[in-house]
Design a protein around this motif. Structure first.
Motif, PDB file in Angstrom:
ATOM      1  N   LEU A   1      45.132  36.652 -15.466  1.00 46.82           N
ATOM      2  CA  LEU A   1      44.648  37.672 -16.402  1.00 46.82           C
ATOM      3  C   LEU A   1      43.153  37.497 -16.657  1.00 46.82           C
ATOM      4  N   PHE A   2      42.716  36.270 -16.786  1.00 48.21           N
ATOM      5  CA  PHE A   2      41.290  35.988 -16.970  1.00 48.21           C
ATOM      6  C   PHE A   2      40.511  36.496 -15.748  1.00 48.21           C
ATOM      7  N   ALA A   3      41.038  36.232 -14.566  1.00 49.73           N
ATOM      8  CA  ALA A   3      40.396  36.688 -13.338  1.00 49.73           C
ATOM      9  C   ALA A   3      40.338  38.212 -13.285  1.00 49.73           C
ATOM     10  N   ALA A   4      41.422  38.869 -13.676  1.00 46.76           N
ATOM     11  CA  ALA A   4      41.457  40.335 -13.654  1.00 46.76           C
ATOM     12  C   ALA A   4      40.364  40.928 -14.530  1.00 46.76           C
ATOM     13  N   VAL A   5      40.125  40.322 -15.660  1.00 47.44           N
ATOM     14  CA  VAL A   5      39.133  40.829 -16.604  1.00 47.44           C
ATOM     15  C   VAL A   5      37.709  40.557 -16.129  1.00 47.44           C
ATOM     16  N   HIS A   6      37.477  39.401 -15.541  1.00 47.44           N
ATOM     17  CA  HIS A   6      36.111  38.999 -15.191  1.00 47.44           C
ATOM     18  C   HIS A   6      35.698  39.347 -13.768  1.00 47.44           C
ATOM     19  N   GLY A   7      36.647  39.667 -12.911  1.00 47.61           N
ATOM     20  CA  GLY A   7      36.310  40.097 -11.561  1.00 47.61           C
ATOM     21  C   GLY A   7      35.941  38.961 -10.623  1.00 47.61           C
ATOM     22  N   PRO A   8      35.607  39.328  -9.377  1.00 51.40           N
ATOM     23  CA  PRO A   8      35.383  38.333  -8.326  1.00 51.40           C
ATOM     24  C   PRO A   8      33.985  37.729  -8.273  1.00 51.40           C
ATOM     25  N   GLU A   9      33.032  38.258  -9.082  1.00 52.97           N
ATOM     26  CA  GLU A   9      31.656  37.747  -9.136  1.00 52.97           C
ATOM     27  C   GLU A   9      30.960  37.999  -7.806  1.00 52.97           C
ATOM     28  N   LYS A  10      30.093  37.118  -7.392  1.00 55.42           N
ATOM     29  CA  LYS A  10      29.306  37.289  -6.161  1.00 55.42           C
ATOM     30  C   LYS A  10      30.164  36.967  -4.943  1.00 55.42           C
ATOM     31  N   TRP A  11      29.618  37.264  -3.808  1.00 60.11           N
ATOM     32  CA  TRP A  11      30.258  36.961  -2.530  1.00 60.11           C
ATOM     33  C   TRP A  11      31.645  37.584  -2.427  1.00 60.11           C
ATOM     34  N   ALA A  12      31.725  38.862  -2.772  1.00 64.68           N
ATOM     35  CA  ALA A  12      33.015  39.541  -2.744  1.00 64.68           C
ATOM     36  C   ALA A  12      32.866  40.949  -2.195  1.00 64.68           C
ATOM     37  N   LEU A  13      33.873  41.376  -1.478  1.00 61.08           N
ATOM     38  CA  LEU A  13      33.976  42.786  -1.138  1.00 61.08           C
ATOM     39  C   LEU A  13      34.320  43.504  -2.434  1.00 61.08           C
ATOM     40  N   ARG A  14      33.679  44.598  -2.714  1.00 58.48           N
ATOM     41  CA  ARG A  14      33.836  45.238  -4.029  1.00 58.48           C
ATOM     42  C   ARG A  14      34.720  46.480  -4.006  1.00 58.48           C
TER      43      ARG A  14
END
Length: 131
Positions: A113-126
Motif C-alpha cells: 500500500l505504501f508503494a502504491a501511494v508513493h510510486g516507483p520513483e526514478k528508473w521506472a517505466l511510467r
C-alpha cells in the motif's frame, strides 16, 4: 537520492519475492496444486499455473516500474486473499505458526500500500492506468 535508492531496493525485493514464489510453483506444480486442493479450491493445477503467471507479471511490473501502482494494489489484494485462504483463523488451532504466517501477509500488505501511494520513483517505466 537516498529516497530513490530506497525505492529501487524495495522494488527489487518485491520482484524477488514474486519471482521466487512463481519459481517454487513451477518447480513443483503438483505440490502447489495439492496445497490448493487441501484448502478446498477446485481446478488446483490450473489455479497453480494462473498464480505462477500472475506472480511473474507482478514481479515484472515491480522491477520495471510499469503499471506500478496497479501492480501494488493487485498484489495487496492477492496477499490478503492468500492470508485468509491459506493461513486464516481456521488454521490456527491445528498449528499456531499459521497465525504468524497470517500476520506476515499484512506486513507485506502495508509495504504494498505504501508503494502504491508513493510510486516507483526514478528508473521506472511510467505506464499507469491511475493518474
Amino acid at each position: 537520492m537516498a529516497r530513490a535508492i530506497a525505492i529501487i531496493v524495495a522494488r527489487i525485493i518485491f520482484s524477488f519475492i514474486f519471482f521466487m514464489a512463481a519459481g517454487f510453483k513451477f518447480a513443483d506444480i503438483g505440490a502447489t496444486a495439492a496445497y490448493i486442493t487441501a484448502a478446498g479450491f477446485p481446478m488446483a493445477t490450473f489455479l497453480s499455473l494462473v498464480a505462477a503467471l500472475f506472480e511473474i507479471a507482478l514481479a515484472l511490473a515491480f522491477i520495471s516500474g510499469a503499471f506500478f501502482t496497479e501492480a501494488s494494489l493487485l498484489a495487496g489484494i492477492y496477499v490478503t486473499f492468500l492470508a485468509f485462504a491459506f493461513h486464516g483463523p481456521s488454521h490456527w488451532q491445528q498449528n499456531q505458526a499459521e497465525f504468524g504466517f497470517f500476520v506476515d501477509h499484512f506486513s507485506f500488505l502495508a509495504g504494498l500500500l505504501f508503494a502504491a501511494v508513493h510510486g516507483p520513483e526514478k528508473w521506472a517505466l511510467r505506464h499507469s492506468l491511475v493518474k
